[in-house]
Design a protein around this motif. Structure first.
Motif, PDB file in Angstrom:
ATOM      1  N   GLY A 101       0.825  -1.198   0.000  1.00 45.84           N
ATOM      2  CA  GLY A 101       0.000   0.000   0.000  1.00 45.84           C
ATOM      3  C   GLY A 101       0.860   1.249   0.000  1.00 45.84           C
ATOM      4  N   MET A 102       0.280   2.358  -0.483  1.00 45.72           N
ATOM      5  CA  MET A 102       1.043   3.607  -0.533  1.00 45.72           C
ATOM      6  C   MET A 102       0.189   4.781  -0.088  1.00 45.72           C
ATOM      7  SD  MET A 102       3.637   4.886  -3.444  1.00 45.72           S
ATOM      8  CE  MET A 102       4.841   6.182  -3.086  1.00 45.72           C
ATOM      9  N   VAL A 103       0.809   5.649   0.713  1.00 45.56           N
ATOM     10  CA  VAL A 103       0.181   6.882   1.176  1.00 45.56           C
ATOM     11  C   VAL A 103       1.065   8.028   0.705  1.00 45.56           C
ATOM     12  CG1 VAL A 103      -0.553   8.215   3.194  1.00 45.56           C
ATOM     13  CG2 VAL A 103      -0.806   5.716   3.176  1.00 45.56           C
ATOM     14  N   PHE A 104       0.439   9.016   0.073  1.00 41.05           N
ATOM     15  CA  PHE A 104       1.208  10.062  -0.585  1.00 41.05           C
ATOM     16  C   PHE A 104       1.355  11.295   0.293  1.00 41.05           C
ATOM     17  CE2 PHE A 104      -0.456   7.347  -3.891  1.00 41.05           C
ATOM     18  CZ  PHE A 104       0.638   7.191  -4.742  1.00 41.05           C
ATOM     19  N   GLN A 105       2.161  12.233  -0.211  1.00 32.31           N
ATOM     20  CA  GLN A 105       2.494  13.449   0.529  1.00 32.31           C
ATOM     21  C   GLN A 105       1.252  14.273   0.829  1.00 32.31           C
ATOM     22  OE1 GLN A 105       5.542  15.639  -1.465  1.00 32.31           O
ATOM     23  NE2 GLN A 105       5.511  17.337  -0.038  1.00 32.31           N
ATOM     24  N   LYS A 106       0.414  14.469  -0.185  1.00 34.15           N
ATOM     25  CA  LYS A 106      -0.805  15.252   0.006  1.00 34.15           C
ATOM     26  C   LYS A 106      -1.974  14.297   0.118  1.00 34.15           C
ATOM     27  CE  LYS A 106      -3.486  19.040  -1.971  1.00 34.15           C
ATOM     28  NZ  LYS A 106      -3.780  19.843  -3.168  1.00 34.15           N
ATOM     29  N   PRO A 107      -2.810  14.427   1.149  1.00 34.98           N
ATOM     30  CA  PRO A 107      -3.978  13.545   1.250  1.00 34.98           C
ATOM     31  C   PRO A 107      -4.785  13.578  -0.047  1.00 34.98           C
ATOM     32  CG  PRO A 107      -3.777  14.907   3.219  1.00 34.98           C
ATOM     33  CD  PRO A 107      -2.767  15.429   2.240  1.00 34.98           C
ATOM     34  N   ASN A 108      -5.127  12.396  -0.562  1.00 32.64           N
ATOM     35  CA  ASN A 108      -5.810  12.335  -1.861  1.00 32.64           C
ATOM     36  C   ASN A 108      -7.023  11.405  -1.824  1.00 32.64           C
ATOM     37  OD1 ASN A 108      -4.261  10.023  -1.593  1.00 32.64           O
ATOM     38  ND2 ASN A 108      -3.755   9.885  -3.753  1.00 32.64           N
ATOM     39  N   PRO A 109      -7.991  11.715  -0.933  1.00 36.93           N
ATOM     40  CA  PRO A 109      -9.197  10.877  -0.940  1.00 36.93           C
ATOM     41  C   PRO A 109      -9.915  10.977  -2.282  1.00 36.93           C
ATOM     42  CG  PRO A 109      -9.566  12.870   0.351  1.00 36.93           C
ATOM     43  CD  PRO A 109      -8.110  12.844   0.014  1.00 36.93           C
ATOM     44  N   PHE A 110     -10.570   9.888  -2.670  1.00 32.33           N
ATOM     45  CA  PHE A 110     -11.379   9.921  -3.879  1.00 32.33           C
ATOM     46  C   PHE A 110     -12.594  10.830  -3.643  1.00 32.33           C
ATOM     47  CE2 PHE A 110      -9.963   5.244  -4.214  1.00 32.33           C
ATOM     48  CZ  PHE A 110      -8.790   5.601  -4.864  1.00 32.33           C
ATOM     49  N   LEU A 183       3.610  -1.072   3.875  1.00 28.00           N
ATOM     50  CA  LEU A 183       3.024   0.260   3.700  1.00 28.00           C
ATOM     51  C   LEU A 183       4.135   1.245   3.364  1.00 28.00           C
ATOM     52  CD1 LEU A 183       0.384   0.882   6.522  1.00 28.00           C
ATOM     53  CD2 LEU A 183      -0.007   0.977   4.057  1.00 28.00           C
ATOM     54  N   LEU A 184       3.988   1.908   2.235  1.00 32.96           N
ATOM     55  CA  LEU A 184       4.931   2.947   1.827  1.00 32.96           C
ATOM     56  C   LEU A 184       4.291   4.304   2.091  1.00 32.96           C
ATOM     57  CD1 LEU A 184       5.978   1.503  -1.663  1.00 32.96           C
ATOM     58  CD2 LEU A 184       6.927   0.945   0.596  1.00 32.96           C
ATOM     59  N   MET A 185       5.055   5.222   2.671  1.00 24.93           N
ATOM     60  CA  MET A 185       4.525   6.548   2.974  1.00 24.93           C
ATOM     61  C   MET A 185       5.520   7.598   2.487  1.00 24.93           C
ATOM     62  SD  MET A 185       2.947   6.040   6.782  1.00 24.93           S
ATOM     63  CE  MET A 185       1.472   5.054   7.040  1.00 24.93           C
ATOM     64  N   ASP A 186       5.066   8.441   1.563  1.00 27.54           N
ATOM     65  CA  ASP A 186       5.945   9.455   0.973  1.00 27.54           C
ATOM     66  C   ASP A 186       5.635  10.810   1.598  1.00 27.54           C
ATOM     67  OD1 ASP A 186       7.705  10.838  -0.550  1.00 27.54           O
ATOM     68  OD2 ASP A 186       6.842  10.306  -2.493  1.00 27.54           O
ATOM     69  N   GLU A 187       6.400  11.173   2.627  1.00 26.30           N
ATOM     70  CA  GLU A 187       6.215  12.415   3.365  1.00 26.30           C
ATOM     71  C   GLU A 187       4.748  12.607   3.771  1.00 26.30           C
ATOM     72  OE1 GLU A 187       8.262  15.862   2.119  1.00 26.30           O
ATOM     73  OE2 GLU A 187       9.986  14.794   1.334  1.00 26.30           O
ATOM     74  N   PRO A 188       4.179  11.663   4.509  1.00 28.62           N
ATOM     75  CA  PRO A 188       2.729  11.680   4.760  1.00 28.62           C
ATOM     76  C   PRO A 188       2.255  12.808   5.659  1.00 28.62           C
ATOM     77  CG  PRO A 188       3.779  10.015   6.119  1.00 28.62           C
ATOM     78  CD  PRO A 188       4.836  10.531   5.181  1.00 28.62           C
ATOM     79  N   CYS A 189       3.169  13.499   6.328  1.00 31.30           N
ATOM     80  CA  CYS A 189       2.756  14.547   7.265  1.00 31.30           C
ATOM     81  C   CYS A 189       3.141  15.945   6.796  1.00 31.30           C
ATOM     82  CB  CYS A 189       3.373  14.294   8.639  1.00 31.30           C
ATOM     83  SG  CYS A 189       2.891  12.715   9.372  1.00 31.30           S
ATOM     84  N   SER A 190       3.761  16.065   5.620  1.00 28.45           N
ATOM     85  CA  SER A 190       4.306  17.371   5.235  1.00 28.45           C
ATOM     86  C   SER A 190       3.231  18.417   4.985  1.00 28.45           C
ATOM     87  CB  SER A 190       5.199  17.229   3.998  1.00 28.45           C
ATOM     88  OG  SER A 190       4.439  16.799   2.895  1.00 28.45           O
TER      89      SER A 190
END
Length: 265
Positions: A101-110, A183-190
């Motif tokens: 799974g991956m979580v990106f820098q900017k929250p991107n809900p559908f 789980l991959l997280m790319d700067e999830p809190c920035s």
């Protein structure tokens, strides 16, 4: 379809989740990642740190083949999860990304309801036999994403109407709804404020009980707070990889020391 093996089939590597050997990444003529070799532990938070443009996000995207979506990108070397080569032609990248799974820098809900954000992955991967199954998966993922109590009475509301921190926890719940192992997280809190950041960091600490978590962060303080292992990247090279405490208090490479003391960055 060629499925990833279950982790309980691997006995001799049960503490190592991901192995990268000789990984090189090219964007056209640009050599972005240079001969990276690393073993990433299971049920551990591993932080990737380094200056902007050092290759940490590029390496992270190798772990679920997100770089496949970039035409000019070429990945060389071997990356295995549970001993299985994820670049094997028989591995379906869509199935791989369900496991990673991956979580990106900017929250991107559908632009869908909170419920449908989380149900989307389980639906397309056929993880639920019926509506009751799907309801259970959604509730469990939202609970593990530490947001259930805040949204349980408004699951039909749009996910885009939540606050930034709630959106990011929803995205984490969405990522874990497909029962991933990594789980991959790319700067999830920035993009989050300090309170939301603290909530996500607390969640990351809880998630490592069940997942191998790999997080890219620009914040050395965050890496020190949430990770057990840290990898320092510089100019496309993996300079140093060790227990987080060792990296920050007793770095072995002068480039690592220069970065953590603020002389480069």
């Amino acid at each position: 379809m060629y499925d990833m093996p279950r982790k309980d089939t691997i006995v001799d590597q049960q503490d190592i989740k991901i192995t990268a050997k000789g990984v090189q990444v090219y964007y056209g003529d640009t050599h972005a990642i240079k001969d990276v070799n690393v073993d990433i532990d299971d049920k551990t938070v591993t932080a990737l740190i380094g200056p902007s443009g050092c290759g940490k996000s590029t390496f992270l995207r190798c772990l679920n083949r997100m770089n496949d979506t970039i035409d000019i990108c070429r990945v060389v070397g071997d990356i295995a999860i549970d001993g299985q080569d994820i670049y094997d032609p028989r591995v379906d990248p869509v199935q791989l990304r369900a496991k990673v799974g991956m979580v990106f820098q900017k929250p991107n809900p559908f632009p869908k309801s909170i419920y449908d954000n989380v149900a989307y992955g389980p639906r397309i991967h056929g993880l639920a036999k019926n509506k009751a199954d799907l309801d259970d998966i959604v509730e469990n993922a939202l609970r593990r994403g530490a947001i259930w109590e805040e949204v349980k009475d408004r699951l039909d509301a749009s996910g885009t109407g939540l606050s930034g921190g709630q959106q990011q926890r929803l995205c984490i719940a969405r990522a874990i709804a497909t029962q991933p192992e990594v789980l991959l997280m790319d700067e999830p809190c920035s993009a989050l404020d300090p309170i939301a950041t603290a909530q996500v960091e607390e969640l990351i600490d809880e998630l490592r009980r069940d997942y191998s978590v790999v997080i890219v962060t620009h914040s050395m303080q965050q890496a020190a707070r949430v990770s057990q292992k840290t990898a320092f990247f510089h100019l496309g090279n993996l300079v140093e990889y060790n227990a987080t405490g060792e990296i920050f208090t007793n770095p072995q490479d002068s480039r690592t020391e220069s970065y953590i003391t603020g002389r480069i960055g």
